[in-house]
Design a protein around this motif. Structure first.
Motif, PDB file in Angstrom:
ATOM      1  N   GLU A 126     -10.878   6.656  10.627  1.00  0.00           N
ATOM      2  CA  GLU A 126      -9.901   6.076   9.500  1.00  0.00           C
ATOM      3  C   GLU A 126      -8.742   6.880   9.375  1.00  0.00           C
ATOM      4  O   GLU A 126      -8.511   7.777  10.214  1.00  0.00           O
ATOM      5  CB  GLU A 126     -10.682   6.059   8.184  1.00  0.00           C
ATOM      6  N   THR A 127      -7.709   6.381   8.585  1.00  0.00           N
ATOM      7  CA  THR A 127      -6.364   6.919   8.599  1.00  0.00           C
ATOM      8  C   THR A 127      -6.614   8.229   8.351  1.00  0.00           C
ATOM      9  O   THR A 127      -7.086   8.578   7.305  1.00  0.00           O
ATOM     10  CB  THR A 127      -5.556   5.978   7.716  1.00  0.00           C
ATOM     11  N   GLN A 128      -5.753   8.978   8.832  1.00  0.00           N
ATOM     12  CA  GLN A 128      -5.432  10.468   8.293  1.00  0.00           C
ATOM     13  C   GLN A 128      -4.336  10.492   7.550  1.00  0.00           C
ATOM     14  O   GLN A 128      -3.247  10.322   7.909  1.00  0.00           O
ATOM     15  CB  GLN A 128      -5.437  11.390   9.737  1.00  0.00           C
ATOM     16  N   TYR A 129      -4.574  10.959   6.274  1.00  0.00           N
ATOM     17  CA  TYR A 129      -3.367  11.433   5.520  1.00  0.00           C
ATOM     18  C   TYR A 129      -3.099  12.845   5.463  1.00  0.00           C
ATOM     19  O   TYR A 129      -3.908  13.724   5.369  1.00  0.00           O
ATOM     20  CB  TYR A 129      -3.745  11.081   3.970  1.00  0.00           C
TER      21      TYR A 129
ATOM     22  N   TYR B  35      -7.552   2.762  18.504  1.00  0.00           N
ATOM     23  CA  TYR B  35      -6.860   2.867  17.192  1.00  0.00           C
ATOM     24  C   TYR B  35      -5.394   3.555  17.136  1.00  0.00           C
ATOM     25  O   TYR B  35      -5.384   4.908  17.722  1.00  0.00           O
ATOM     26  CB  TYR B  35      -7.727   3.541  16.253  1.00  0.00           C
TER      27      TYR B  35
ATOM     28  N   ILE C 184      -1.953   4.431  14.944  1.00  0.00           N
ATOM     29  CA  ILE C 184      -1.096   4.645  13.886  1.00  0.00           C
ATOM     30  C   ILE C 184       0.410   4.813  13.779  1.00  0.00           C
ATOM     31  O   ILE C 184       0.584   5.746  14.921  1.00  0.00           O
ATOM     32  CB  ILE C 184      -1.672   5.891  12.862  1.00  0.00           C
TER      33      ILE C 184
ATOM     34  N   TYR D 115       3.330   6.878  11.878  1.00  0.00           N
ATOM     35  CA  TYR D 115       3.836   7.458  10.784  1.00  0.00           C
ATOM     36  C   TYR D 115       5.235   7.606  10.573  1.00  0.00           C
ATOM     37  O   TYR D 115       6.006   7.667  11.404  1.00  0.00           O
ATOM     38  CB  TYR D 115       3.035   8.836  11.057  1.00  0.00           C
TER      39      TYR D 115
ATOM     40  N   PRO E 128       3.822  13.820   7.847  1.00  0.00           N
ATOM     41  CA  PRO E 128       4.137  12.492   8.202  1.00  0.00           C
ATOM     42  C   PRO E 128       3.307  11.571   7.136  1.00  0.00           C
ATOM     43  O   PRO E 128       2.291  11.849   6.522  1.00  0.00           O
ATOM     44  CB  PRO E 128       3.085  12.779   9.605  1.00  0.00           C
TER      45      PRO E 128
ATOM     46  N   PHE F  12       1.753   7.765   6.432  1.00  0.00           N
ATOM     47  CA  PHE F  12       1.222   6.570   6.892  1.00  0.00           C
ATOM     48  C   PHE F  12       2.002   5.358   6.694  1.00  0.00           C
ATOM     49  O   PHE F  12       2.422   5.106   5.578  1.00  0.00           O
ATOM     50  CB  PHE F  12      -0.129   6.518   6.341  1.00  0.00           C
TER      51      PHE F  12
ATOM     52  N   ASP G  26      -1.319   0.838  10.412  1.00  0.00           N
ATOM     53  CA  ASP G  26      -2.300   0.885  11.903  1.00  0.00           C
ATOM     54  C   ASP G  26      -2.663  -0.314  12.310  1.00  0.00           C
ATOM     55  O   ASP G  26      -2.323  -1.355  11.847  1.00  0.00           O
ATOM     56  CB  ASP G  26      -3.465   1.775  11.288  1.00  0.00           C
TER      57      ASP G  26
ATOM     58  N   ARG H 283      -6.061  -1.726  15.277  1.00  0.00           N
ATOM     59  CA  ARG H 283      -7.049  -1.409  16.215  1.00  0.00           C
ATOM     60  C   ARG H 283      -6.847  -2.288  17.519  1.00  0.00           C
ATOM     61  O   ARG H 283      -6.268  -3.552  17.404  1.00  0.00           O
ATOM     62  CB  ARG H 283      -8.378  -1.655  15.326  1.00  0.00           C
TER      63      ARG H 283
ATOM     64  N   PHE I 227      -5.564   7.614  18.295  1.00  0.00           N
ATOM     65  CA  PHE I 227      -6.685   8.168  18.029  1.00  0.00           C
ATOM     66  C   PHE I 227      -7.614   8.454  19.205  1.00  0.00           C
ATOM     67  O   PHE I 227      -7.868   7.381  20.060  1.00  0.00           O
ATOM     68  CB  PHE I 227      -7.557   7.609  16.880  1.00  0.00           C
TER      69      PHE I 227
ATOM     70  N   LEU J 111      -5.637  13.108  16.614  1.00  0.00           N
ATOM     71  CA  LEU J 111      -4.595  12.244  16.802  1.00  0.00           C
ATOM     72  C   LEU J 111      -3.863  12.924  17.791  1.00  0.00           C
ATOM     73  O   LEU J 111      -3.544  14.121  17.867  1.00  0.00           O
ATOM     74  CB  LEU J 111      -3.959  12.033  15.314  1.00  0.00           C
TER      75      LEU J 111
END
Lengths: 113, 112
Positions: A100-103, B32, B34, B36, B44, B46, B49, B51, B93, B100
């Protein structure tokens, strides 16, 4: 909105000294990470942590580095004997699950003199 | 190997125009990705994202496109605003490695 927090925002230290960077991940997250960013460069992975143990670490994360989750809220990165090349921004991140998204937190700017 | 690269280090656009930021990745097993946004002195943030079972995903003023055939993804920002000025990173990912991998970043500058 929940967010990752980090302290201190800036840290200046002498070469050879120990530093501890602190992070409070988002409260219900289970996966924790440290990344670093040398000035003007990309963000680099250091270590991931889950279930009170290191899941993955990079080549940068040598014996001088350690991580700990001393209680239910804090996640720390310790550098035992800092080197000049450790100067960078250090970012903590957290995620709910593995993919899942890393914050990310706002970072700690470490300067080693 | 694992590397994520960006095609352009800087991009300048006029306020109100659309921006497209590109990114190439090399790990075909990654599923996956993302984007940023990083403002000066901050961590960073978000944006969006996607998939690998999708080729397009839209958010508020942003769209990410994924082309798995050529291992390329892009970030489109519609009607850019001064607040969009930042460095934009794509990140991949690495499954199994729980990390990451970031690209070099593209600095987006919005001209008034």
């Amino acid at each position: 909105e929940p967010e990752v927090t980090q302290t201190p925002s800036h840290q200046v230290t002498q070469m050879g000294q120990e530093v501890i960077l602190r992070c409070v991940p988002i409260s219900n997250h289970l996966y924790f990470y440290w990344y670093r960013q040398i000035l003007g460069q990309k963000v680099e992975f250091l270590v991931s942590f889950y279930n009170n143990e290191i899941s993955e670490k990079s080549e940068i994360f040598d014996d001088q580095f350690s991580v700990e989750r001393p209680d239910g809220s804090n996640f720390t990165l310790k550098i035992r004997s800092t080197k000049l090349e450790d100067s960078a921004m250090y970012f903590c991140a957290s995620s709910w699950t593995e993919q899942e998204t890393q914050y990310f937190g706002p970072g700690t700017r470490l300067l080693v003199l | 190997g694992e590397s994520v690269g960006l095609h352009l280090p800087t991009l300048s656009v006029q306020e109100g125009d659309n921006s497209i930021i590109n990114c190439a990745y090399s790990n075909s097993a990654s599923d996956y990705f993302i984007w940023y946004k990083q403002e000066s002195g901050k961590g960073p943030q978000f944006i969006i994202d996607i998939r690998s079972n999708m080729d397009k995903r839209q958010g508020q003023r942003v769209t990410v496109l994924l082309n798995k055939t050529v291992k390329h993804l892009s970030l489109q920002i519609a009607a850019t605003q001064p607040g969009d000025s930042a460095v934009y990173f794509c990140a991949e990912f690495i499954q199994g490695a729980q990390k990451l991998v970031f690209g070099q970043g593209t600095r987006l500058t919005i001209n008034p």
